[in-house]
Enzyme design. Structure first.
Site, PDB file in Angstrom:
ATOM      1  N   GLY A 299      25.926 -10.190   7.340  1.00 48.14           N
ATOM      2  CA  GLY A 299      26.655 -11.364   7.936  1.00 48.14           C
ATOM      3  C   GLY A 299      25.521 -11.721   9.107  1.00 48.14           C
ATOM      4  N   ALA A 300      24.530 -10.932   9.501  1.00 44.65           N
ATOM      5  CA  ALA A 300      23.684 -11.241  10.535  1.00 44.65           C
ATOM      6  C   ALA A 300      22.404 -10.503  10.510  1.00 44.65           C
ATOM      7  CB  ALA A 300      24.285 -11.364  11.864  1.00 44.65           C
ATOM      8  N   MET A 301      21.379 -10.783  10.971  1.00 54.29           N
ATOM      9  CA  MET A 301      20.130 -10.229  10.749  1.00 54.29           C
ATOM     10  C   MET A 301      19.395 -10.509  12.127  1.00 54.29           C
ATOM     11  SD  MET A 301      17.974  -8.071   9.513  1.00 54.29           S
ATOM     12  CE  MET A 301      16.441  -7.849  10.167  1.00 54.29           C
ATOM     13  N   ASN A 303      16.402 -10.485  13.348  1.00 52.07           N
ATOM     14  CA  ASN A 303      14.927 -10.788  13.781  1.00 52.07           C
ATOM     15  C   ASN A 303      14.694 -10.703  15.049  1.00 52.07           C
ATOM     16  OD1 ASN A 303      15.073 -11.451  10.516  1.00 52.07           O
ATOM     17  ND2 ASN A 303      16.321 -13.135  11.402  1.00 52.07           N
ATOM     18  N   HIS A 335      26.107  -6.277  18.380  1.00 52.54           N
ATOM     19  CA  HIS A 335      25.405  -5.462  17.352  1.00 52.54           C
ATOM     20  C   HIS A 335      24.070  -5.827  17.343  1.00 52.54           C
ATOM     21  CE1 HIS A 335      25.386  -2.899  13.596  1.00 52.54           C
ATOM     22  NE2 HIS A 335      24.329  -3.944  13.317  1.00 52.54           N
ATOM     23  N   GLU A 336      23.724  -7.128  16.995  1.00 51.14           N
ATOM     24  CA  GLU A 336      22.506  -7.880  16.678  1.00 51.14           C
ATOM     25  C   GLU A 336      21.437  -7.677  17.840  1.00 51.14           C
ATOM     26  OE1 GLU A 336      21.699  -7.911  13.556  1.00 51.14           O
ATOM     27  OE2 GLU A 336      23.505  -8.010  13.011  1.00 51.14           O
ATOM     28  N   HIS A 339      20.217  -4.138  18.602  1.00 52.93           N
ATOM     29  CA  HIS A 339      18.881  -4.066  17.761  1.00 52.93           C
ATOM     30  C   HIS A 339      17.531  -4.613  18.177  1.00 52.93           C
ATOM     31  CE1 HIS A 339      20.526  -2.291  14.037  1.00 52.93           C
ATOM     32  NE2 HIS A 339      21.434  -3.517  13.585  1.00 52.93           N
ATOM     33  N   GLU A 358      21.057   1.535  12.402  1.00 57.30           N
ATOM     34  CA  GLU A 358      22.450   0.868  12.243  1.00 57.30           C
ATOM     35  C   GLU A 358      23.499   1.542  12.713  1.00 57.30           C
ATOM     36  OE1 GLU A 358      22.720  -2.062  11.558  1.00 57.30           O
ATOM     37  OE2 GLU A 358      20.904  -2.355  10.541  1.00 57.30           O
TER      38      GLU A 358
HETATM   39 ZN    ZN Z   1      22.551  -3.802  12.169  1.00 54.95          ZN
END
Ligand code: ZN
Length: 882
Positions: A299-301, A303, A335-336, A339, A358
């Site tokens: 759903g999302a990344m 970067n 969440h993103e 990261h 994760e």
């Molecule tokens: Zn993740």
């Protein structure tokens, strides 16, 4: 390093013959750890990349100069490259063009020079060409309808990149492994009327004429290749300065009204993370970038500095967004952003430790969300993710959280619920055991020690143990290096007649749904026990039975932060059941989930679960009630086609109607936020159970919607799901019209997916044909097929098997192995195991079959449950007047 790059551009002016392609491909061999990885003779220091995308032709050309350190004398440099055409390859200062050997299977390009390269620094210059994909792998295009200034609909195309785990090599020939960190400077030739985005802000623009300009982004910090990002389109950006960082949300032109919510969330969260991690976010800007469409894989990344989201996880359209949509966007943003530290600043050394990214981010998203929105009860909701992970972890095909990853296809398999949800649950257990402050201090030490570098799991345990009075490494090893779910059995001793003081005997086993053939395992398990009049106490159980003095009845795993099942023997169970209605919601939900799972696995009678299900009080927390709704819906699915279903449905409808009577169809201003999600679930499930009144109401409300009436978002969601499942051809056509006429991409995709939900098989077939007709967007088609699979798994699998040549290009490369297994993972027909195997043999390589054993175990388990447990339910219903 600039010096070498200048020398190289001088070289380029000389001009040289096209590189010769070697006849035999160079092949990577497993290293000492059994991994197929690049040789370690050379490593990248810096990439200077220029791309010239041709969005209309779906191609791009690129050139890259890579500053490389050669560590050991070699004639050959091996890089990763996939779907890349090479025009020119040169090493600065050397006149000879290397031989190029491509290995498409291993996705490598080997450059072999006439004479050896001595250890030292080099600049490797490559001119190349690549593809722009239609699905989220490498550089990809997403098309959408936009309104022109005169109100007409125009086709627009936006470009984005998606590289994790192993697709940066489709954008630039590179050392595309997480431990090969380097700095990046990206330039791009782009239309002047579009917005170009990357990890860093633009530092220079050079007009090129013809409506084009060359933009150069600032140099990134040292980072892994999978975190590089490039985006280009007709975008708008809203932004705000937060703690010295320019935080922005970037969306398609016209969508900024739907972006404020995510910007507020990011602005909340950034200062919290700056403080929690003890290191300030290190880039000058942080963009949250939305793209239309969807992926079957993500759903999302995250970067670095340029997080990509599919719109469902970023935009809030007030007309249709439900409470759970709002919670979801907040949580995915959290969440993103987690990261940006855990993953981007400190990265796992190899995909074995993907869970460090994760599992941690999946835990941290709840930590920060609970801090700012305690009313959402996210830890209580998270028990459902743990329940799901335990289901996988108790069956054949599970794996330890830290698992050996041998090659890139296996890396894709690692993105599963063990990595995410078990990982998050184990971190929560360890944090509870170490204490919040000790855990946070350990995390700060870990981040400080490995910033801009790589780490392995033990690095985290070491830093926490350095500051924690309670040492976690033994527990952590047991739960990350062994697969499976512990089960703590609870026997009451000495409680009868004197419930104020007593004794519990706790012993440990393994909870397995199909694990008869597996060796017994032991874990060091921190167990929290709480009697009804005393404080909770923690006991470590590492094999031998333990006796705990407490009052009776006591809750074992009180607070439900432990990753294990609790099995109460009969006397202990009746004590806890009598107290059930007065327990905390976490314990109510934990006991509901444990009892249900143990009953299905044959450890306890189904009667225990049905007993608990009837004891849940009418005013229970909506999250707990929603879990019960889900369990009854799941049982109904298992009953499909069996004669006992009618009696079960009567029981389930009678159990759920009081909930509906309390929550109603429409929101009330003073209700708890999670009541909205409960409303949607209870309505959808009553619709599935065939509640005539609910279905009639839904149909009437749907006709009002079609006629132009605005429904409340939750009501709308429930109405659509009920009418879609129960659709007749006329209703199906109406939903189809809604799909065609929908104003936004999000709404359009929602309606198309609803077309796949019909129980009527003829309509399900129409939905499948529609999916590949070219009418829905390419990224929507796989979602329609998935939607069909929920009620018609065999039909969906057969369709994908027959049409694999058409379906496969519609999937992200990372999703190709897992797409078909997911279509049948909820099925109970063992014939589908053979069908799935045939599919795998026909269409996939062996290393892409990682999800198959898990899904096949799930089908087998569902079949056993249907054969063995439903008769028990039938008997209970008969005995209780059902
Ligand atoms: Zn993740």
């Amino acid at each position: 390093m600039k010096r070498l790059i200048l020398a190289l551009f001088a070289m380029a002016a000389i001009g040289a013959a096209q590189p010769a392609l070697a006849q035999s491909p160079a092949t990577l061999v497993p290293n000492a750890q059994g991994r197929i990885v690049l040789p370690t003779v050379a490593a990248p220091l810096h990439y200077d990349i220029l791309v010239r995308p041709d969005a209309a032709k779906l191609t791009f050309s690129g050139s890259v100069t890579i500053d490389i350190e050669v560590k050991v004398q070699t004639r050959t440099l091996v890089l990763n490259a996939a779907d890349i055409g090479f025009d020119r390859v040169r090493l600065a200062g050397r006149p000879d063009a290397p031989q190029i050997a491509l290995n498409p299977e291993q996705q490598t390009a080997a450059f072999t020079f006439a004479s050896p390269l001595e250890p030292g620094l080099y600049a490797l210059h490559i001119d190349y060409r690549g593809k722009i994909y239609r699905q989220a792998s490498g550089l990809f295009a997403l098309d959408y309808d936009a309104s022109s200034t005169d109100g007409k609909t125009v086709k627009q195309r936006a470009l984005f990149t998606q590289f994790e785990p192993t697709d940066a090599r489709r954008f630039v020939p590179s050392f595309d492994e997480p431990a090969d960190k380097a700095t990046f400077t990206l330039s791009a030739v782009v239309p002047t009327d579009q917005m170009a985005l990357s990890n860093m802000p633009i530092v220079s623009r050079t007009p090129l004429g013809g409506g084009l300009e060359r933009v150069t982004f600032g140099q990134t910090p040292k980072m892994s290749s999978y975190l590089l990002f490039f985006g280009l389109g007709d975008f708008e950006r809203i932004h705000r300065m937060v703690d010295g960082v320019d935080v922005g949300v970037v969306v398609k032109r016209g969508d900024t009204g739907q972006a404020e919510y995510a910007l507020d969330a990011a602005a909340h969260i950034l200062p919290y993370y700056n403080s929690y991690f003890g290191v300030k976010y290190p880039l000058p800007k942080l963009d949250l970038i939305g793209g239309p469409g969807s992926s079957q894989f993500f759903g999302a990344m995250e970067n670095w500095g340029a997080i990509f989201y599919f719109e469902r996880d970023l935009l809030i359209d007030p007309r249709i967004a439900t409470e759970s949509d709002r919670q979801n966007v907040y949580i995915v943003v959290a969440h993103e952003m987690a990261h940006q530290w855990f993953g981007d600043l400190v990265t796992m050394a190899w995909w074995d430790d993907l869970w460090l990214n994760e599992g941690f981010a999946s835990w941290m998203e709840n930590k920060v969300t609970d801090h700012f929105h305690p009313e959402w009860r996210v830890w209580l909701q998270e028990l459902e993710s743990k329940q799901y992970a335990m289901g996988t972890d108790a069956k054949a095909g599970t794996h330890p959280i830290v698992q050996p990853i041998h090659d890139i296809l296996q890396a894709q398999d690692a993105f599963d619920d063990i990595t995410y949800s078990k990982g998050a649950a184990v971190i929560r257990m360890l944090e509870t055991y170490a204490g919040e402050d000790a855990w946070r201090d350990g995390v700060r030490r870990y981040i400080a020690a490995h910033a801009y570098g790589n780490a392995v799991t033990d690095d985290l345990w070491r830093e926490v143990d350095a500051v924690s009075p309670r040492k976690i490494t033994d527990i952590a090893h047991d739960f990350t290096l062994k697969a499976g779910v512990p089960m703590i059995e609870v026997h009451e001793g000495g409680c009868a007649g004197d419930r104020a003081s007593g004794r519990l005997e706790l012993s440990q086993g393994r909870f397995g749904l199909d694990a008869a053939d597996k060796a017994p395992l032991h874990w060091t398990v921190p167990v929290v026990v709480k009697g009804n009049i005393e404080r909770a106490k923690t006991t470590l159980i590492d094999g031998a039975p333990v006796s705990v003095v407490t009052n009776c009845p006591s809750v074992v795993n009180a607070g439900q932060t432990g990753y294990f099942r609790t099995l109460y023997e009969a006397r202990a169970f009746s004590g806890i059941a009598s107290r059930y209605a007065s327990l905390d919601p976490d314990d109510q939900l934990g006991i509901l989930n444990d009892t249900g799972s143990e009953a299905f696995a044959g450890y306890a009678p189904m009667a225990d679960f049905l007993d608990i299900a009837t004891r849940l009080p009418a005013d229970a927390n909506p999250v707990v009630e929603e879990a019960l709704v889900g369990q009854l819906g799941g049982l109904d699915r298992l009953y499909d086609g069996l004669p006992g279903q009618a009696r079960f449905r009567a029981f389930a409808i009678a159990r759920l109607q009081p909930i509906l009577a309390r929550v109603g169809w429409e929101s009330k201003p003073d209700e708890a936020p999670n009541t909205q999600s409960l409303r949607s679930s209870v309505l959808a499930t009553l619709g599935r159970l065939g509640d005539a009144e609910v279905i009639a109401q839904a149909k009437a409300r749907f006709q009002a919607l079609v006629g132009g009436t605005t429904l409340q978002p939750t009501e709308r969601e429930a109405v659509l799901s009920i009418v879609a499942v129960n659709a007749d051809p006329a209703t199906w056509d109406q939903i189809h019209s809604l799909a065609r006429d929908a104003k936004t991409d999000l709404e359009k995709r929602e309606y198309y997916e609803l077309l796949g939900a019909a129980r009527d098989e003829a309509l399900a077939k129409r939905a499948l044909a529609l999916a590949l007709s070219g009418e829905p967007a390419p990224t929507t088609a796989p979602g329609i097929i998935s939607s069909v699979s929920r009620l018609h798994p065999a039909l969906a699998l057969q369709f994908v098997d027959t049409n694999w040549a058409t379906v496969s290009p519609l999937l992200d490369s990372a999703a190709r192995g897992e797409y078909a297994p997911r279509l049948v993972s909820g099925a109970a027909d063992p014939a589908l195991i053979d069908a799935l195997d045939r599919f795998g043999d026909a269409h996939l390589t062996p290393s892409a079959l990682g999800d198959f054993p898990k899904v096949e175990a799930s089908i087998r388990y569902n079949a056993v449950s249907r054969a063995k447990r439903l008769p028990e339910v039938d008997r209970w219903l008969a005995a209780h007047g059902g």
